[in-house]
Design a protein around this motif. Structure first.
Motif, mmCIF file in Angstrom:
data_model
loop_
_atom_site.group_PDB
_atom_site.id
_atom_site.type_symbol
_atom_site.label_atom_id
_atom_site.label_comp_id
_atom_site.label_asym_id
_atom_site.label_seq_id
_atom_site.Cartn_x
_atom_site.Cartn_y
_atom_site.Cartn_z
ATOM 1 N N VAL A 257 1.155 -1.061 0.202
ATOM 2 C CA VAL A 257 -0.020 -0.415 -0.127
ATOM 3 C C VAL A 257 0.715 0.867 0.288
ATOM 4 O O VAL A 257 1.876 1.300 0.494
ATOM 5 C CB VAL A 257 -1.281 0.493 1.575
ATOM 6 N N CYS A 258 0.605 2.273 -0.642
ATOM 7 C CA CYS A 258 0.810 3.741 -0.453
ATOM 8 C C CYS A 258 0.303 4.809 -0.712
ATOM 9 O O CYS A 258 -0.783 4.592 -0.795
ATOM 10 C CB CYS A 258 1.381 3.606 -1.634
ATOM 11 N N ALA A 259 0.327 5.964 -0.275
ATOM 12 C CA ALA A 259 -0.105 6.631 -0.302
ATOM 13 C C ALA A 259 0.655 7.740 -1.525
ATOM 14 O O ALA A 259 1.063 7.818 -1.639
ATOM 15 C CB ALA A 259 -0.098 8.209 1.244
ATOM 16 N N SER A 260 -0.544 8.389 -1.856
ATOM 17 C CA SER A 260 0.061 9.223 -4.063
ATOM 18 C C SER A 260 -0.484 10.223 -4.170
ATOM 19 O O SER A 260 -1.907 10.574 -4.080
ATOM 20 C CB SER A 260 0.197 8.010 -4.797
ATOM 21 N N ALA A 261 0.061 10.858 -4.739
ATOM 22 C CA ALA A 261 -0.686 12.277 -5.174
ATOM 23 C C ALA A 261 -0.886 11.388 -6.296
ATOM 24 O O ALA A 261 -1.589 12.374 -7.446
ATOM 25 C CB ALA A 261 0.007 13.511 -5.155
ATOM 26 N N GLY A 262 -0.511 10.523 -6.904
ATOM 27 C CA GLY A 262 -0.453 10.186 -8.737
ATOM 28 C C GLY A 262 0.644 9.617 -9.053
ATOM 29 O O GLY A 262 -0.006 8.423 -9.495
ATOM 30 N N ASN A 263 1.087 10.160 -9.452
ATOM 31 C CA ASN A 263 2.544 9.123 -9.551
ATOM 32 C C ASN A 263 2.941 8.354 -9.686
ATOM 33 O O ASN A 263 3.747 7.384 -9.847
ATOM 34 C CB ASN A 263 2.992 10.791 -10.235
ATOM 35 N N LEU A 264 3.329 8.211 -8.024
ATOM 36 C CA LEU A 264 3.814 7.141 -7.358
ATOM 37 C C LEU A 264 3.435 5.680 -7.316
ATOM 38 O O LEU A 264 3.476 4.859 -7.392
ATOM 39 C CB LEU A 264 4.282 7.162 -5.248
ATOM 40 N N GLY A 265 1.868 6.440 -6.896
ATOM 41 C CA GLY A 265 0.552 5.299 -6.964
ATOM 42 C C GLY A 265 0.283 4.461 -8.484
ATOM 43 O O GLY A 265 0.268 3.004 -8.730
ATOM 44 N N PHE B 183 -9.059 15.127 -3.905
ATOM 45 C CA PHE B 183 -9.036 16.255 -5.169
ATOM 46 C C PHE B 183 -7.290 16.135 -6.316
ATOM 47 O O PHE B 183 -7.390 17.224 -7.023
ATOM 48 C CB PHE B 183 -8.401 17.735 -4.044
ATOM 49 N N ALA B 184 -7.079 15.095 -6.136
ATOM 50 C CA ALA B 184 -5.837 14.593 -6.611
ATOM 51 C C ALA B 184 -6.138 15.127 -8.200
ATOM 52 O O ALA B 184 -7.560 14.921 -8.916
ATOM 53 C CB ALA B 184 -5.195 13.476 -6.780
ATOM 54 N N THR B 185 -5.184 15.609 -9.299
ATOM 55 C CA THR B 185 -5.663 14.948 -11.140
ATOM 56 C C THR B 185 -6.067 14.050 -11.309
ATOM 57 O O THR B 185 -5.983 13.154 -10.896
ATOM 58 C CB THR B 185 -4.388 14.898 -11.805
ATOM 59 N N ALA B 186 -7.611 14.122 -11.583
ATOM 60 C CA ALA B 186 -8.845 12.991 -12.154
ATOM 61 C C ALA B 186 -7.616 11.961 -13.217
ATOM 62 O O ALA B 186 -8.031 10.811 -13.091
ATOM 63 C CB ALA B 186 -9.800 13.293 -12.784
ATOM 64 N N ALA B 187 -6.739 12.504 -13.578
ATOM 65 C CA ALA B 187 -6.049 11.797 -15.512
ATOM 66 C C ALA B 187 -5.311 10.731 -13.887
ATOM 67 O O ALA B 187 -4.986 9.774 -14.763
ATOM 68 C CB ALA B 187 -4.706 12.619 -16.232
ATOM 69 N N LYS B 188 -4.532 11.465 -13.060
ATOM 70 C CA LYS B 188 -4.185 10.336 -12.160
ATOM 71 C C LYS B 188 -4.370 9.293 -11.811
ATOM 72 O O LYS B 188 -4.329 8.021 -11.572
ATOM 73 C CB LYS B 188 -2.646 10.999 -11.835
ATOM 74 N N LEU B 189 -5.722 9.438 -11.285
ATOM 75 C CA LEU B 189 -6.313 8.576 -10.730
ATOM 76 C C LEU B 189 -7.333 7.600 -11.768
ATOM 77 O O LEU B 189 -7.024 6.526 -11.070
ATOM 78 C CB LEU B 189 -7.640 9.503 -9.751
ATOM 79 N N ASP B 190 -7.532 8.068 -12.699
ATOM 80 C CA ASP B 190 -7.871 7.296 -13.571
ATOM 81 C C ASP B 190 -6.415 6.155 -13.956
ATOM 82 O O ASP B 190 -7.465 5.050 -14.805
ATOM 83 C CB ASP B 190 -8.666 7.831 -14.569
ATOM 84 N N ARG B 191 -5.421 6.608 -14.444
ATOM 85 C CA ARG B 191 -4.594 5.653 -14.631
ATOM 86 C C ARG B 191 -4.232 4.439 -13.674
ATOM 87 O O ARG B 191 -3.875 3.695 -14.603
ATOM 88 C CB ARG B 191 -3.395 6.125 -14.819
ATOM 89 N N ASN C 27 2.213 13.408 -16.111
ATOM 90 C CA ASN C 27 0.713 13.274 -15.853
ATOM 91 C C ASN C 27 -0.170 14.721 -15.873
ATOM 92 O O ASN C 27 0.241 15.046 -14.286
ATOM 93 C CB ASN C 27 0.733 12.184 -14.985
ATOM 94 N N VAL C 28 -0.950 14.848 -16.544
ATOM 95 C CA VAL C 28 -1.493 16.619 -16.030
ATOM 96 C C VAL C 28 -3.026 16.347 -17.428
ATOM 97 O O VAL C 28 -3.444 15.617 -17.968
ATOM 98 C CB VAL C 28 -0.886 17.088 -17.311
ATOM 99 N N ASP C 29 -3.870 16.772 -16.027
ATOM 100 C CA ASP C 29 -5.447 16.791 -17.240
ATOM 101 C C ASP C 29 -5.396 17.524 -18.239
ATOM 102 O O ASP C 29 -5.342 18.456 -17.691
ATOM 103 C CB ASP C 29 -6.167 16.759 -15.772
ATOM 104 N N VAL C 30 -5.991 17.076 -18.915
ATOM 105 C CA VAL C 30 -5.542 18.352 -20.349
ATOM 106 C C VAL C 30 -6.449 19.356 -20.366
ATOM 107 O O VAL C 30 -6.452 20.773 -20.778
ATOM 108 C CB VAL C 30 -6.095 17.417 -21.494
ATOM 109 N N GLU C 31 -7.823 19.676 -19.349
ATOM 110 C CA GLU C 31 -8.224 20.596 -19.619
ATOM 111 C C GLU C 31 -7.321 21.625 -18.291
ATOM 112 O O GLU C 31 -7.350 22.697 -19.398
ATOM 113 C CB GLU C 31 -9.788 20.739 -18.827
ATOM 114 N N ALA C 32 -7.279 20.950 -17.758
ATOM 115 C CA ALA C 32 -6.084 21.943 -16.429
ATOM 116 C C ALA C 32 -5.128 22.876 -16.881
ATOM 117 O O ALA C 32 -4.618 23.819 -17.446
ATOM 118 C CB ALA C 32 -5.961 21.356 -15.772
ATOM 119 N N TYR C 33 -4.382 21.105 -17.884
ATOM 120 C CA TYR C 33 -3.339 21.639 -19.171
ATOM 121 C C TYR C 33 -3.663 23.503 -20.286
ATOM 122 O O TYR C 33 -2.991 23.954 -20.172
ATOM 123 C CB TYR C 33 -2.342 20.820 -19.604
ATOM 124 N N HIS C 34 -4.685 23.078 -20.770
ATOM 125 C CA HIS C 34 -4.615 24.229 -21.500
ATOM 126 C C HIS C 34 -5.189 24.979 -20.753
ATOM 127 O O HIS C 34 -4.953 26.339 -21.325
ATOM 128 C CB HIS C 34 -5.881 23.908 -22.691
#
Length: 331
Positions: free
Chosen positions: A75-83, A104-112, A308-315
């Motif tokens: 198990v780990c805690a992650s903002a997204g990339n470690l997970g 509240f983490a980046t949705a794209a990271k959670l989806d992956r 790993n960045v949310d496309v909408e946020a990036y734009h």
């Protein structure tokens, strides 16, 4: 150099258990960036892999050791990339992986993370709350808790980037490293200082998530009550004492950069290097933008650590229009 927790022999051994997909990543001089920055810039690109960040270098070491020891879950805690990285490494070795993250983490990271067959548990707070929950799960289930930056495997896996810099880069003056929990900074910093002590190691953190930088400057752990930055991958509030001790030995400086500079760095990497990056990966460029005189005429290596960045946020941050060439020239 005084002794850190890291060891060059173990770092070299780590290369033997990391999937080659994550090794020998591109390192190249990006001349297109240089007129606007006033220095020679080489990019170490850690995004061209299945999890689009450097984190799998560490999780490959963790998962390999766990599998060899007969472990079945982690198990780990992650903002997204470690997970994502632990999910990828664990899946390949038959481990059941649980990742705890902020909702509240980046949705794209959670989806992956979900797509990589990990169990994802969300908490209604920040990364520190996720760390507490992951620790509780580890105690309850009697399984390994992977703590990024505290666990040497994560630092020494990241340190293999430093070996590649030493093997491949022409002489460079400075390496700019994104600073969050500290695995990347202490890992790469350890190798650079051991093998090229004259090179400057500069860690870069957002002004809105300054805990580790304040801690480095004051030589003691300094926590913050909150973070406020788009660079979620480095948005930690509570530095780990052992990691700070290592950082104090390998970092020559730690600097803070503004959000506008992070966004400008992302724009420059898109327009002049053709790279779509997450905010944390642009911290090195942001540091140059904020202090051109410091880096003028030097050869700087920046580690582009994730995409790993949310496309909408990036734009929203970067926009569609290219940066005008004249707007990037130094003052």
């Amino acid at each position: 150099m005084q002794e850190t927790r890291l060891d060059l022999a173990r770092i070299r051994a780590a290369r033997r258990v990391i999937d080659p997909l994550f090794l020998d990543t591109p390192l190249y001089r990006c001349e297109a960036l240089e007129p606007g920055l006033g220095c020679a810039v080489s990019i170490k690109l850690e995004t061209a892999n299945p999890v689009r960040s450097f984190k799998a270098r560490g999780t490959e070491v963790v998962a390999s050791l766990l599998a060899d020891n007969g472990s079945q879950a982690v198990v780990c805690a992650s903002a997204g990339n470690l997970g994502q990285a632990l999910a990828w490494s664990g899946r390949g070795r038959g481990l059941d992986v649980t990742v705890v993250a902020s909702r509240f983490a980046t949705a794209a990271k959670l989806d992956r993370i979900r797509a990589l067959d990990a169990r994802l548990e969300l908490v209604d707070g920040d990364h520190e709350m996720a760390r507490d929950r992951a620790a509780a799960i580890a105690r309850r289930d009697g399984i390994r808790l992977v703590e990024d930056s505290l666990d040497l495997e994560t630092c020494e896996g990241a340190a293999t980037i430093g070996l590649e810099l030493m093997d491949s880069a022409p002489s460079f003056d400075t390496v700019l490293i994104a600073l969050g929990g500290g695995a990347l900074a202490t890992g790469v910093g350890h190798v650079v200082k051991a093998m090229a002590p004259e090179a400057e190691v500069i860690c870069v953190q957002p002004l809105g998530a300054p805990a580790m930088t304040h801690s480095w400057r004051q030589r003691r752990v300094v926590t913050t009550g909150r973070t406020d930055t788009i660079a979620d991958g480095v948005a930690a509030r509570c530095p780990i004492p052992a990691v700070l001790d290592d950082l104090l030995l390998v970092a020559d400086d730690a600097v803070l950069v503004q959000e506008a500079s992070i966004i400008a760095g992302m724009r420059l990497l898109l327009d002049y290097a053709g790279l779509v990056v997450e905010p944390s990966a642009a911290l090195g460029i942001a540091a140059i933008l904020e202090d051109r005189d410091r880096f003028a005429g030097r050869h700087v290596v920046t580690i582009v650590c994730g995409s790993n960045v949310d496309v909408e946020a990036y734009h929203h941050w970067v926009g569609a229009a290219p940066v005008r060439r004249s707007s990037t020239r130094g003052s």
